[in-house]
Design an enzyme around this catalytic site. Structure first.
Site, PDB file in Angstrom:
ATOM      1  N   SER A   1       0.823  -1.213   0.000  1.00 38.92           N
ATOM      2  CA  SER A   1       0.000   0.000   0.000  1.00 38.92           C
ATOM      3  C   SER A   1       0.858   1.264   0.000  1.00 38.92           C
ATOM      4  O   SER A   1       2.042   1.241   0.345  1.00 38.92           O
ATOM      5  CB  SER A   1      -0.901   0.024   1.237  1.00 38.92           C
ATOM      6  OG  SER A   1      -1.551  -1.221   1.393  1.00 38.92           O
TER       7      SER A   1
HETATM    8  N1  SAH Z   1      -0.764  -4.915   4.035  1.00 37.80           N
HETATM    9  C1  SAH Z   1       0.047  -5.219   2.869  1.00 37.80           C
HETATM   10  C2  SAH Z   1      -0.630  -4.919   1.547  1.00 37.80           C
HETATM   11  C3  SAH Z   1      -1.709  -5.879   1.300  1.00 37.80           C
HETATM   12  S1  SAH Z   1      -2.215  -6.146  -0.355  1.00 37.80           S
HETATM   13  C4  SAH Z   1       1.389  -4.545   2.959  1.00 37.80           C
HETATM   14  O1  SAH Z   1       1.664  -3.836   3.916  1.00 37.80           O
HETATM   15  O2  SAH Z   1       2.200  -4.773   2.034  1.00 37.80           O
HETATM   16  C5  SAH Z   1      -3.574  -7.194   0.051  1.00 37.80           C
HETATM   17  C6  SAH Z   1      -3.211  -8.587   0.479  1.00 37.80           C
HETATM   18  O3  SAH Z   1      -4.422  -9.221   0.879  1.00 37.80           O
HETATM   19  C7  SAH Z   1      -2.617  -9.439  -0.633  1.00 37.80           C
HETATM   20  O4  SAH Z   1      -1.364  -9.905  -0.262  1.00 37.80           O
HETATM   21  C8  SAH Z   1      -3.615 -10.589  -0.776  1.00 37.80           C
HETATM   22  O5  SAH Z   1      -2.999 -11.846  -1.021  1.00 37.80           O
HETATM   23  C9  SAH Z   1      -4.302 -10.592   0.578  1.00 37.80           C
HETATM   24  N2  SAH Z   1      -5.632 -11.209   0.620  1.00 37.80           N
HETATM   25  C10 SAH Z   1      -6.659 -11.072  -0.243  1.00 37.80           C
HETATM   26  N3  SAH Z   1      -7.708 -11.816   0.157  1.00 37.80           N
HETATM   27  C11 SAH Z   1      -7.338 -12.423   1.320  1.00 37.80           C
HETATM   28  C12 SAH Z   1      -7.966 -13.321   2.217  1.00 37.80           C
HETATM   29  N4  SAH Z   1      -9.224 -13.753   2.046  1.00 37.80           N
HETATM   30  N5  SAH Z   1      -7.281 -13.733   3.305  1.00 37.80           N
HETATM   31  C13 SAH Z   1      -6.006 -13.334   3.514  1.00 37.80           C
HETATM   32  N6  SAH Z   1      -5.349 -12.489   2.705  1.00 37.80           N
HETATM   33  C14 SAH Z   1      -6.013 -12.046   1.608  1.00 37.80           C
END
Ligand code: SAH
Length: 217
Positions: A65
């Site tokens: 993000s």
């Molecule tokens: N917080 C992260 C950015 C997240 S991007 C950072 O600091 O870099 C969103 C993430 O959510 C992705 O890695 C994706 O794989 C995850 N995601 C999406 N659906 C999900 C689910 N149902 N359970 C766990 N993770 C999930």
């Protein structure tokens, strides 16, 4: 764009300046973001842009993000030193590392095993021993560790997932983007009261979608 050849001190100053300009003003949050270098969480061709206030691609087609959004979400979460926090969407691990500077205990869940592994290695290198990173479908939360004082979701669902609402402690706060993935979403703050939930809209955002089940990698 921040000059990648600038000195470490200069880059850090510009990074913090950008955060303040975009409304991240809480001192504890700024200190945590000063302490956690975003560089190691961004790999490959994009590493030169690690200090820009922009989201960047990471493995598995996901994104790390934008720093100011991380700051604003963390600020809205109002993390206290004794809190147990759940993050859904480990991604690069950057948000979890910042939470670890503010809370007693952090659990972070991602559906991609390879992201969880890479994040664990960085936490280890940074000496962040209060984070547990788990592969799983985070929309179900982590019932065995519930209730959580704080929950942050970094992928967008149409509505706050029921299991996460159920795993929020009374007086607890959850921050998450809601809305359809191909539209602008709203970042909302949910506060659990004795007798229900309060919902506040914070700002428009755009996150990757919360997806059901585990990823292939
Ligand atoms: N917080 C992260 C950015 C997240 S991007 C950072 O600091 O870099 C969103 C993430 O959510 C992705 O890695 C994706 O794989 C995850 N995601 C999406 N659906 C999900 C689910 N149902 N359970 C766990 N993770 C999930």
């Amino acid at each position: 764009m921040i000059d990648p050849d600038a000195s470490d001190a200069e880059r850090k100053m510009q990074f913090l300046f950008q955060l303040r300009q975009r409304g991240v003003t809480n001192t504890r949050v700024l200190n945590a973001m000063e302490a956690i270098d975003r560089g190691p969480f961004v790999t490959g061709v994009f590493s030169q842009r690690a200090y820009d206030d922009t989201p960047l691609p990471i493995a598995c087609g996901q994104t790390i993000s934008q720093p100011s959004v991380v700051g604003l979400m963390t600020q809205a979460l109002d993390v206290q030193p004794k809190n147990k926090v759940l993050e859904v969407g480990t991604g690069s691990g950057y948000q979890a590392a910042i939470l670890a500077k503010l809370a007693r205990r952090v659990y972070t869940v991602d559906r991609h095993r390879s992201l969880v592994r890479a994040a664990r290695d960085i936490f280890e290198d940074m000496g962040l021993h209060t984070i547990t990173a788990i592969t799983g479908d985070g929309s179900f939360g982590l019932p065995e560790q519930a209730p959580f004082d704080r929950i942050i979701v970094t992928a967008a669902a149409e509505d706050p997932p029921g299991p996460l609402l159920a795993q929020l402690a009374i007086g607890g706060i959850m921050v998450l983007p809601v809305g359809q993935s191909d539209h602008v979403q709203s970042l909302i703050k949910v506060t659990r009261r004795e007798d229900g939930f309060d919902y506040d809209e914070i700002l428009p955002v755009r996150f990757v979608p919360l997806v059901e089940g585990l990823g292939k990698d």
